[in-house]
Design a protein around this motif. Structure first.
Motif, PDB file in Angstrom:
ATOM      1  N   ALA A   1       0.806  -1.220   0.000  1.00 20.33           N
ATOM      2  CA  ALA A   1       0.000   0.000   0.000  1.00 20.33           C
ATOM      3  C   ALA A   1       0.837   1.267   0.000  1.00 20.33           C
ATOM      4  CB  ALA A   1      -0.900  -0.005   1.225  1.00 20.33           C
TER       5      ALA A   1
ATOM      6  N   ASN B   1       4.396   3.144  -0.551  1.00 23.38           N
ATOM      7  CA  ASN B   1       5.605   2.936  -1.327  1.00 23.38           C
ATOM      8  C   ASN B   1       6.458   4.170  -1.438  1.00 23.38           C
ATOM      9  OD1 ASN B   1       6.374   0.459  -2.774  1.00 23.38           O
ATOM     10  ND2 ASN B   1       4.178   0.419  -3.131  1.00 23.38           N
TER      11      ASN B   1
ATOM     12  N   PHE C   1      -0.625   7.783   6.788  1.00 26.53           N
ATOM     13  CA  PHE C   1      -0.062   7.705   5.430  1.00 26.53           C
ATOM     14  C   PHE C   1      -1.027   7.044   4.455  1.00 26.53           C
ATOM     15  CE2 PHE C   1       4.419   7.836   7.377  1.00 26.53           C
ATOM     16  CZ  PHE C   1       4.514   9.207   7.147  1.00 26.53           C
ATOM     17  N   ARG C   2      -1.918   6.206   4.990  1.00 27.13           N
ATOM     18  CA  ARG C   2      -2.870   5.550   4.089  1.00 27.13           C
ATOM     19  C   ARG C   2      -3.921   6.525   3.577  1.00 27.13           C
ATOM     20  NH1 ARG C   2      -4.829   1.257   7.618  1.00 27.13           N
ATOM     21  NH2 ARG C   2      -2.935   1.167   8.871  1.00 27.13           N
TER      22      ARG C   2
ATOM     23  N   SER D   1      -2.957   9.796   3.034  1.00 25.36           N
ATOM     24  CA  SER D   1      -2.222  10.967   2.557  1.00 25.36           C
ATOM     25  C   SER D   1      -1.946  10.932   1.060  1.00 25.36           C
ATOM     26  CB  SER D   1      -0.877  11.064   3.277  1.00 25.36           C
ATOM     27  OG  SER D   1      -1.061  11.009   4.659  1.00 25.36           O
TER      28      SER D   1
ATOM     29  N   GLY E   1       3.325  11.421   1.845  1.00 27.34           N
ATOM     30  CA  GLY E   1       3.782  11.173   3.198  1.00 27.34           C
ATOM     31  C   GLY E   1       5.284  11.404   3.265  1.00 27.34           C
TER      32      GLY E   1
ATOM     33  N   GLY F   1      -4.843  -1.077   0.056  1.00 26.66           N
ATOM     34  CA  GLY F   1      -4.796   0.059   0.962  1.00 26.66           C
ATOM     35  C   GLY F   1      -5.807   1.059   0.456  1.00 26.66           C
ATOM     36  N   THR F   2      -6.068   2.116   1.186  1.00 29.06           N
ATOM     37  CA  THR F   2      -7.088   3.034   0.732  1.00 29.06           C
ATOM     38  C   THR F   2      -6.528   4.152  -0.118  1.00 29.06           C
ATOM     39  OG1 THR F   2      -6.982   3.881   2.961  1.00 29.06           O
ATOM     40  CG2 THR F   2      -8.941   2.620   2.364  1.00 29.06           C
ATOM     41  N   ARG F   3      -5.815   5.053   0.480  1.00 28.47           N
ATOM     42  CA  ARG F   3      -5.328   6.192  -0.280  1.00 28.47           C
ATOM     43  C   ARG F   3      -3.814   6.130  -0.207  1.00 28.47           C
ATOM     44  NH1 ARG F   3      -7.929  12.048   1.070  1.00 28.47           N
ATOM     45  NH2 ARG F   3      -6.899  13.302  -0.460  1.00 28.47           N
ATOM     46  N   PRO F   4      -3.188   5.206  -0.939  1.00 30.82           N
ATOM     47  CA  PRO F   4      -1.785   4.920  -0.675  1.00 30.82           C
ATOM     48  C   PRO F   4      -0.922   6.150  -0.930  1.00 30.82           C
ATOM     49  CG  PRO F   4      -2.577   3.698  -2.585  1.00 30.82           C
ATOM     50  CD  PRO F   4      -3.684   4.586  -2.158  1.00 30.82           C
ATOM     51  N   ALA F   5      -0.229   6.525   0.081  1.00 31.53           N
ATOM     52  CA  ALA F   5       0.575   7.726  -0.017  1.00 31.53           C
ATOM     53  C   ALA F   5       1.798   7.471  -0.861  1.00 31.53           C
ATOM     54  CB  ALA F   5       1.007   8.157   1.371  1.00 31.53           C
ATOM     55  N   ALA F   6       2.209   8.503  -1.558  1.00 30.84           N
ATOM     56  CA  ALA F   6       3.562   8.513  -2.075  1.00 30.84           C
ATOM     57  C   ALA F   6       4.415   8.823  -0.850  1.00 30.84           C
ATOM     58  CB  ALA F   6       3.687   9.598  -3.115  1.00 30.84           C
ATOM     59  N   LEU F   7       5.445   8.035  -0.609  1.00 29.76           N
ATOM     60  CA  LEU F   7       6.275   8.273   0.575  1.00 29.76           C
ATOM     61  C   LEU F   7       7.602   8.892   0.182  1.00 29.76           C
ATOM     62  CD1 LEU F   7       6.145   5.498   3.282  1.00 29.76           C
ATOM     63  CD2 LEU F   7       4.838   7.596   3.050  1.00 29.76           C
ATOM     64  N   ALA F   8       7.914   9.985   0.822  1.00 29.99           N
ATOM     65  CA  ALA F   8       9.219  10.600   0.614  1.00 29.99           C
ATOM     66  C   ALA F   8      10.108  10.169   1.764  1.00 29.99           C
ATOM     67  CB  ALA F   8       9.079  12.111   0.584  1.00 29.99           C
ATOM     68  N   MET F   9      11.236   9.580   1.432  1.00 35.24           N
ATOM     69  CA  MET F   9      12.160   9.142   2.486  1.00 35.24           C
ATOM     70  C   MET F   9      13.548   9.704   2.190  1.00 35.24           C
ATOM     71  SD  MET F   9      11.183   5.277   3.335  1.00 35.24           S
ATOM     72  CE  MET F   9       9.810   4.456   2.613  1.00 35.24           C
TER      73      MET F   9
ATOM     74  N   VAL G   1      13.842  15.339   1.931  1.00 37.26           N
ATOM     75  CA  VAL G   1      12.421  15.148   2.235  1.00 37.26           C
ATOM     76  C   VAL G   1      11.709  16.509   2.228  1.00 37.26           C
ATOM     77  CG1 VAL G   1      10.808  14.531   4.081  1.00 37.26           C
ATOM     78  CG2 VAL G   1      12.655  12.965   3.474  1.00 37.26           C
TER      79      VAL G   1
ATOM     80  N   ARG H   1      11.239  17.729  -1.295  1.00 39.51           N
ATOM     81  CA  ARG H   1      10.148  16.983  -1.937  1.00 39.51           C
ATOM     82  C   ARG H   1       8.793  17.533  -1.477  1.00 39.51           C
ATOM     83  NH1 ARG H   1       6.978  14.785  -4.734  1.00 39.51           N
ATOM     84  NH2 ARG H   1       6.333  12.610  -4.760  1.00 39.51           N
ATOM     85  N   LEU H   2       8.694  17.842  -0.182  1.00 40.13           N
ATOM     86  CA  LEU H   2       7.457  18.425   0.345  1.00 40.13           C
ATOM     87  C   LEU H   2       7.181  19.785  -0.294  1.00 40.13           C
ATOM     88  CD1 LEU H   2       7.705  17.675   4.188  1.00 40.13           C
ATOM     89  CD2 LEU H   2       5.867  16.938   2.673  1.00 40.13           C
TER      90      LEU H   2
ATOM     91  N   PHE I   1       5.985  19.461  -3.841  1.00 43.03           N
ATOM     92  CA  PHE I   1       4.600  19.008  -3.883  1.00 43.03           C
ATOM     93  C   PHE I   1       3.635  20.158  -3.560  1.00 43.03           C
ATOM     94  CE2 PHE I   1       0.799  17.215  -1.932  1.00 43.03           C
ATOM     95  CZ  PHE I   1       0.440  16.218  -2.828  1.00 43.03           C
TER      96      PHE I   1
END
Ligand SMILES: Cc1cc2nc3c(=O)[nH]c(=O)nc-3n(C[C@H](O)[C@H](O)[C@H](O)COP(=O)(O)OP(=O)(O)OC[C@H]3O[C@@H](n4cnc5c(N)ncnc54)[C@H](O)[C@@H]3O)c2cc1C
Ligand SMILES: Nc1ncnc2c1ncn2[C@@H]1O[C@H](COP(=O)(O)O)[C@@H](O)[C@H]1O
Lengths: 401, 261
Positions: free
Chosen positions: A181, A183, A358-359, A361, A364, B233-241, B247, B250-251, B254
């Motif tokens: 979910a 990534n 995060f789910r 967002s 995230g 998942g519901t609203r799968p986030a793009a994750l910035a790491m 980070v 990236r924020l 966006f």
């Protein structure tokens, strides 16, 4: 190869380049611009593949931006029907696209995050319910009108060789349905080397997504598409008259927002347990101020006394509907999510990559609030101080704001 | 003053969407209710009615039989009458068709003001109000956070983020779409609930509106869906790491892209 019309948005440089990146896959990109282009603009648009700039200079373009752009696109489409019309999503973009679709009796696809050329015209990938579904669709009547979520598109300049478009697919930064979910995603930063950007920008990786996509790669671009790429576009000064109806909607006042009330705030920055202390909550207030928003807190923050109870967002506190909700150190309990899931755009900063927030967002950020937020505040300040910020629509550069 | 308010029945947000084999949303037998922004639109009608006597509020929906729920709620909230446009042939209509049918219904009723929600919770294109306005040949004032209706002038206040607040005006007849920031609907009085049972819900078909079945639904739509792929998942986030600086950049990228910077 027919033209693909891209609407340049006022002050939306990157968005226009994102549209051009997609447009190249389905035809010869041309830009519709409200206002005169300068040499720099023309060169920048050319770098992203625009071959022609249709430019209209008229007071209506500034005074009635939505209605005048509808007239412009309809005028151009009647003169020479394009293969598609691409507009950046957003309040004005959606209104323009919807009206143009009705005028041209043409199919309209919204929330588009990717486009490929299909045997019967462009195939669009749409992100539905904030990404819970990917939908592939196509327009079967009229000129395809696509409203693109440009922030999901990786911006790529036009290749100088005919095959390069294949080597650098501008895949949207979404993940395949087969992956978990949540990534890691590549940044939407253009992988160009913006000459005037602070050196610090290079820290962001500019590579295309590693875990590659469900969306099939763009089919081989035909030589016809690429022949004219990356040259300076021809500027075509369009003369047109506007009907009286474009003046129906008037902007009668404009000013800074004075947000008083959480329930009507457009931008909310909220802090939770993760901000750690009353001093930590100061970061929440500073970021809220920087974004012209209202500060708020989770149940936990209010319990700790870091913020007053009236500032609490949740089921029993205030239920909010902002355009932007920025959650700092909030894991996202059910009661909190109930209070804010209606927000237009949700961004969260949390140190736990598995945080439930995060789910919900759109973006995230995994990290410590105390490190990321000060960096973000500095970055915002840097961009505001930087002269290219707030470029008007004529000052198109290939730079990220 | 005749006000038409467009209301849509949408699947409950906590359940989420599911798709039928023809790629349309499953609307039968799942929990559903009046779209939240539309309930704010109905409430705004009442706010206008408080200040004037001659207001007639008609709620209109286009939807399958179960969509009558949206009309019942609108009547409880205070609409005077309702129209349900219902026809098997409408199943699978795209926005172009939906706007055509809704505009035909509004034109048949006659109007000074059309109120809508700014976005529906299911498909959420945020385009139907502008498309209806285009078909009716009237101005649209979209995404109102605050609405002021005067005798010869309709005014909306719109907060577009970045501290940019704008006030737009147009003369009626006009279409307005409102956000949920206009305010939560007032809780209906007990009498209002009782009254609602006696209010009239007319059912109109394509025939009533003079629209050919072949021009609507899946066959008459200008867009087709090839596939719908759920993503876990519901609203799968793009994750910035990564390190805090990248980070943060990236924020900022966006936020700039979505016009918040
Ligand atoms: C997942 C999904 C994606 C879709 N994508 C597309 C697409 O890209 N292009 C396309 O043409 N169609 C698309 N459709 C079909 C389209 O959503 C329907 O035609 C729908 O009726 C209109 O769009 P909306 O609800 O998104 O409208 P919005 O523009 O979000 O709705 C705004 C307001 O318009 C009014 N309104 C909208 N629909 C109705 C109604 N049926 N009755 C009364 N009032 C109404 C309400 O006041 C509502 O609040 C999609 C449908 C789904 C389920
Ligand atoms: N039987 C029906 N009568 C009228 N409208 C319908 C019907 N079925 C679906 N709709 C509407 O058509 C639009 C597209 O819905 P869908 O069939 O789910 O794609 C939505 O606005 C539905 O409410």
């Amino acid at each position: 190869m027919a033209e693909v019309l891209v609407l340049a948005g006022p002050g939306k440089t990157r968005a226009t380049c994102a549209l051009l990146t997609l447009a190249r896959r389905i035809g010869t990109p041309a830009v519709a611009l409200g206002g005169p282009p300068d040499a720099k603009t023309a060169a920048a648009l050319g770098r992203f593949g625009a071959t022609t700039i249709y430019s209209v200079t008229a007071p209506e373009m500034d005074r009635h931006p939505v209605a005048a752009r509808v007239e412009l696109l309809v005028h151009l489409a009647h003169r020479d029907p394009p293969a598609a019309i691409l507009v950046a999503s957003g309040r004005d973009g959606l209104e323009i696209a919807g009206r143009v679709a009705v005028r041209l009796d043409s199919g309209f696809l919204s929330d588009v995050i990717d486009v490929t050329a299909g045997p019967d015209g462009p195939v669009a990938t749409q992100s539905v319910q904030g990404g819970a579904y990917l939908v592939e669709s196509r327009v079967v009547r009229g000129i395809p009108i696509l409203a693109v979520r440009t922030e999901q598109v990786t911006v790529v300049p036009a290749p100088s060789t005919p095959t390069a478009d294949r080597a650098a697919p501008a895949t949207p930064t979404v993940d395949p349905p087969t992956t978990p979910a949540v990534n890691r995603v590549t940044p939407a930063t253009p992988p160009v080397d913006p000459p005037a950007t602070p050196a610090v920008n290079r820290v962001t990786p500019a590579t295309p997504p590693v875990d590659m996509p469900t969306t099939p790669p763009a089919p081989p671009a035909t030589p016809a598409v690429n022949r004219a790429l990356a040259a300076t576009p021809v500027v075509d000064r369009v003369r047109m008259t506007f009907p009286e109806s474009v003046r129906a909607v008037r902007l009668i006042a404009r000013g800074p927002t004075r947000p008083r009330d959480l329930s009507t705030a457009a931008v909310i920055v909220a802090g939770g347990r993760g901000v750690g202390s009353p001093e930590g909550f100061g970061l929440v207030r500073r970021l809220a101020a920087a974004l012209d928003g209202v500060a708020a807190g989770s149940h936990a923050a209010a319990e700790q006394g870091w913020c007053p109870r009236e500032m609490r967002v949740d089921q029993v506190g205030t239920i909010v509907h902002p355009s932007l909700y920025l959650a700092l150190g909030i894991s996202g309990s059910l009661r909190h999510r109930t209070g804010m899931h209606g927000a237009g755009t949700i961004v969260a900063v949390d140190s736990d990559p598995d945080a439930p927030i995060f789910r919900l967002s759109d973006l995230g950020a995994v990290g410590d609030v105390h490190q990321v937020v000060p960096e973000l505040l500095a970055e915002i300040e840097r961009r505001r101080a930087h002269p290219v910020i707030g470029v008007d629509e004529n000052e198109v550069t290939d730079e990220e704001e | 003053m005749r006000i038409v308010v467009l209301v849509k029945q949408v699947p409950s947000t906590d359940v989420g969407l599911s798709f039928a084999p023809d790629h349309t949303v499953v609307r039968d037998g799942c929990p559903a209710g009046l779209n939240a922004a539309d309930s704010c639109a109905v409430d705004q009608c009442l706010q206008i009615a408080v200040r004037r006597r001659d207001i007639q509020i008609t709620a209109v929906t286009m939807g399958p039989p179960a969509a009558v729920g949206a009309l019942r709620t609108a009547l409880v909230l205070g609409a005077d009458t309702a129209v349900h446009v219902r026809d098997e042939a409408l199943h699978g209509s795209d926005a172009l068709v939906t706007s055509r049918v809704l505009a035909a219904a509004v034109a048949r009723l006659g109007f000074d003001l059309v109120l809508c929600g700014s976005s529906s919770a299911d498909s959420g294109m945020s385009a139907v109000p502008a498309m209806v306005a285009e078909r009716l040949g009237v101005p649209a004032l979209c995404f109102a956070d605050h609405l002021v209706v005067r005798e010869r002038k309709v005014e909306i206040h719109r907060d577009d983020g970045c501290g940019d607040r704008r006030v737009f005006a147009a003369a009626p007849p006009v279409v307005v779409s409102v956000t949920e920031r206009c305010g939560e609907p007032h809780y209906p009085r007990y009498e209002s609930r009782l009254d609602a049972r006696d209010k009239l819900i007319s059912v109109w078909t394509l025939d009533t509106l003079g629209i050919e079945p072949a021009e609507v639904g899946l066959s008459g739509s200008a867009s087709v869906v090839h596939s719908t792929t759920p993503r876990p998942g519901t609203r799968p986030a793009a994750l910035a790491m990564g390190d805090p600086t990248s980070v943060a950049i990236r924020l900022a990228d966006f936020l700039a892209e979505r016009q918040f910077l």
